[in-house]
Design a protein around this motif. Structure first.
Motif, PDB file in Angstrom:
ATOM      1  N   LEU A 118      23.522  23.196   8.868  1.00  0.00           N
ATOM      2  CA  LEU A 118      23.016  24.394   7.999  1.00  0.00           C
ATOM      3  C   LEU A 118      23.447  25.630   8.862  1.00  0.00           C
ATOM      4  CD1 LEU A 118      22.417  25.894   5.335  1.00  0.00           C
ATOM      5  CD2 LEU A 118      20.007  25.833   6.195  1.00  0.00           C
ATOM      6  N   VAL A 119      22.966  25.448  10.228  1.00  0.00           N
ATOM      7  CA  VAL A 119      23.071  26.610  11.252  1.00  0.00           C
ATOM      8  C   VAL A 119      24.441  26.639  11.532  1.00  0.00           C
ATOM      9  CG1 VAL A 119      22.572  27.282  13.482  1.00  0.00           C
ATOM     10  CG2 VAL A 119      20.631  26.828  11.873  1.00  0.00           C
ATOM     11  N   GLY A 127      32.366  32.837  13.995  1.00  0.00           N
ATOM     12  CA  GLY A 127      33.458  32.403  14.873  1.00  0.00           C
ATOM     13  C   GLY A 127      32.745  32.148  16.172  1.00  0.00           C
ATOM     14  N   GLU A 128      33.630  31.498  17.097  1.00  0.00           N
ATOM     15  CA  GLU A 128      33.096  31.161  18.440  1.00  0.00           C
ATOM     16  C   GLU A 128      32.724  32.257  19.067  1.00  0.00           C
ATOM     17  OE1 GLU A 128      34.463  28.533  22.259  1.00  0.00           O
ATOM     18  OE2 GLU A 128      35.617  28.242  20.268  1.00  0.00           O
ATOM     19  N   PHE A 135      24.357  34.166  19.896  1.00  0.00           N
ATOM     20  CA  PHE A 135      23.322  33.296  20.736  1.00  0.00           C
ATOM     21  C   PHE A 135      22.569  34.076  21.816  1.00  0.00           C
ATOM     22  CE2 PHE A 135      22.650  30.293  24.025  1.00  0.00           C
ATOM     23  CZ  PHE A 135      21.723  29.453  23.605  1.00  0.00           C
ATOM     24  N   GLU A 136      23.597  34.734  22.562  1.00  0.00           N
ATOM     25  CA  GLU A 136      22.948  35.507  23.990  1.00  0.00           C
ATOM     26  C   GLU A 136      22.149  36.524  23.542  1.00  0.00           C
ATOM     27  OE1 GLU A 136      26.643  36.900  25.951  1.00  0.00           O
ATOM     28  OE2 GLU A 136      27.164  34.994  26.461  1.00  0.00           O
ATOM     29  N   LEU A 137      22.504  37.485  22.604  1.00  0.00           N
ATOM     30  CA  LEU A 137      21.426  38.436  21.941  1.00  0.00           C
ATOM     31  C   LEU A 137      20.183  37.848  21.511  1.00  0.00           C
ATOM     32  CD1 LEU A 137      20.871  41.353  21.672  1.00  0.00           C
ATOM     33  CD2 LEU A 137      22.138  41.285  19.448  1.00  0.00           C
ATOM     34  N   ILE A 141      16.414  38.513  22.841  1.00  0.00           N
ATOM     35  CA  ILE A 141      15.242  39.109  22.108  1.00  0.00           C
ATOM     36  C   ILE A 141      14.061  38.100  22.374  1.00  0.00           C
ATOM     37  CG2 ILE A 141      14.403  39.097  19.634  1.00  0.00           C
ATOM     38  CD1 ILE A 141      17.293  40.153  18.805  1.00  0.00           C
ATOM     39  N   THR A 142      14.467  36.660  22.239  1.00  0.00           N
ATOM     40  CA  THR A 142      13.278  35.506  22.601  1.00  0.00           C
ATOM     41  C   THR A 142      12.575  35.951  23.717  1.00  0.00           C
ATOM     42  OG1 THR A 142      14.351  34.150  20.942  1.00  0.00           O
ATOM     43  CG2 THR A 142      12.665  33.172  22.483  1.00  0.00           C
ATOM     44  N   ASN A 143      13.258  35.938  24.696  1.00  0.00           N
ATOM     45  CA  ASN A 143      12.860  36.182  26.063  1.00  0.00           C
ATOM     46  C   ASN A 143      12.240  37.522  26.333  1.00  0.00           C
ATOM     47  OD1 ASN A 143      13.779  33.616  26.773  1.00  0.00           O
ATOM     48  ND2 ASN A 143      15.756  34.516  27.486  1.00  0.00           N
TER      49      ASN A 143
END
Length: 150
Positions: A118-119, A127-128, A135-137, A141-143
């Motif tokens: 799904l992801v 797109g890549e 992913f970086e953003l 946010i997570t960190n």
């Protein structure tokens, strides 16, 4: 940031959250309808136990950012279904650790495959290059936000 952008961000987050949770729930429900009876909340609990086999209920509640009392009924159902086991902690006989059963691991792996598919579909749409930026953003946010609030 200006107020209008904040409102747009909130609305966008809400739409994305609802979309993602609905599709994750549908994906898990497809598996559940055929072989298992697993709610999305139970899947997230099972996923955490699979990642940290031998985790305590207190550690699990902290990892999922919920009260221990909220996790207890989910654990009970997962034990009843044979997906997890409660075992005595050999270092502390008063404590209990949670481990995933073979049946639970099988269900977890099937659900995890569906979640990854799904992801991956969503990331292919981006797109890549945009996926990498996303992913970086998301990691940022997570960190910086999520981890600082734990």
């Amino acid at each position: 940031m200006e107020k209008q952008k904040v409102k747009q961000l909130i609305k966008s987050y809400q739409q994305t959250y609802i979309f993602a949770m609905t599709h994750i729930h549908q994906s898990i429900s497809e598996i559940s309808a055929n072989t298992v009876d697993l709610s999305i909340e139970q899947f997230f609990v099972l996923r955490e136990i699979a990642a940290y086999d031998g985790i305590s209920a207190t550690e699990l509640a902290a990892a999922l950012s919920v009260n221990k009392s909220a996790i207890t009924p989910k654990l009970k159902r997962l034990v009843e279904k044979g997906y997890i086991r409660r075992e005595k902690n050999h270092q502390d006989k008063r404590a209990v650790i949670l481990t995933i059963s073979e049946k639970g691991n099988s269900v977890y792996e099937e659900c995890e495959k569906r979640l990854e598919l799904l992801v991956n579909e969503w990331l292919e749409i981006l797109g890549e290059e945009d996926s990498e930026h996303f992913f970086e953003l998301f990691q940022k946010i997570t960190n910086s936000v999520v981890q600082s609030k734990k």
